[in-house]
Motif scaffolding. Structure first.
Motif, short mmCIF file in Angstrom:
data_model
loop_
_atom_site.label_atom_id
_atom_site.label_comp_id
_atom_site.label_asym_id
_atom_site.label_seq_id
_atom_site.Cartn_x
_atom_site.Cartn_y
_atom_site.Cartn_z
N LEU A 22 65.26 15.06 -14.48
CA LEU A 22 64.70 14.76 -15.80
C LEU A 22 64.81 13.28 -16.13
O LEU A 22 63.83 12.66 -16.58
CB LEU A 22 65.39 15.61 -16.87
CG LEU A 22 64.98 15.36 -18.32
CD1 LEU A 22 63.47 15.47 -18.51
CD2 LEU A 22 65.72 16.32 -19.24
N VAL B 231 62.43 20.10 -22.80
CA VAL B 231 62.37 20.15 -21.34
C VAL B 231 63.57 20.94 -20.82
O VAL B 231 64.71 20.70 -21.22
CB VAL B 231 62.36 18.74 -20.72
CG1 VAL B 231 62.15 18.83 -19.21
CG2 VAL B 231 61.27 17.87 -21.35
N LEU C 213 57.24 16.38 -12.66
CA LEU C 213 57.76 16.35 -14.03
C LEU C 213 57.33 15.07 -14.73
O LEU C 213 56.95 15.10 -15.90
CB LEU C 213 59.29 16.49 -14.04
CG LEU C 213 59.95 16.44 -15.41
CD1 LEU C 213 59.33 17.43 -16.40
CD2 LEU C 213 61.45 16.68 -15.28
#
Length: 195
Positions: A29, A85, A137
């Motif tokens: 992330l 997320v 992502l």
């Protein structure tokens, strides 16, 4: 969910809330947020908090850490987000973060693992990516950053509706009642198990 007030209008940052540990996909992330040049907020604490901060500093990511929050202070941070997320690498059954995100009117971007794909309807309530795929992502974060606010509002409303239909107290009671009826248990009849 009934007590959570949604805010459908999207904010400018993305949020992760939960335990700060690497198997939750936090390195993926942070690297994706840095590559996409989007603001990322972490809400929570955990054993890898320092490591996550070091990865963020090294990657030059725009990351804010809020520490442990609960109740209204947590909900306010989620309401102000663009999307939630959930980048986990774990086979999580039904992450409460997804349900809370929907209850608060936010779409979910989640990894395609465990029970997460069962909660995210691609293009309707959010999007999925292969866990650990920084490039995928990053592309999703850029897409959601540039997406018209009206589209995110629609996704937030669809998520809220999904939670209302499938995860309310009434829905749970109805599912349990149906289950008991299928296995032949009547109200007031004790359940016995034969060895």
């Amino acid at each position: 969910y009934e007590t959570m007030q949604p805010q459908y209008q999207p904010g400018r940052y993305f949020v992760y809330f939960g335990r700060l540990q690497m198997d939750k996909g936090l390195d993926t992330l942070v690297q994706a947020a840095a590559a996409a040049r989007v603001a990322l907020h972490f809400v929570g604490t955990g054993p890898d908090e320092i490591e996550v901060a070091q990865i963020a500093a090294k990657a030059g990511a725009d990351v804010t850490f809020h520490g442990y929050q609960s109740g209204e202070s947590l909900h306010a941070l989620v309401r102000e987000a663009r999307a939630v997320v959930i980048p986990s690498r774990l086979y999580e059954n039904a992450p409460i973060a997804a349900l809370e995100a929907y209850a608060l009117g936010k779409p979910v971007i989640g990894s395609r693992i465990g029970g997460i794909p069962e909660l995210v309807r691609e293009g309707e309530t959010g999007a999925l990516f292969d866990n650990g795929d920084v490039d995928a992502l990053s592309a999703l974060l850029r897409c959601y950053q540039e997406m018209p606010d009206a589209s995110l509002v629609e996704m937030g409303r669809a998520g809220r509706e999904m939670v209302a239909r499938g995860f309310s107290q009434d829905a749970y009671v109805q599912r349990m009642t149906n289950l008991y009826a299928r296995v032949g248990v009547r109200s007031g009849t004790p359940l016995t198990v034969q060895a």
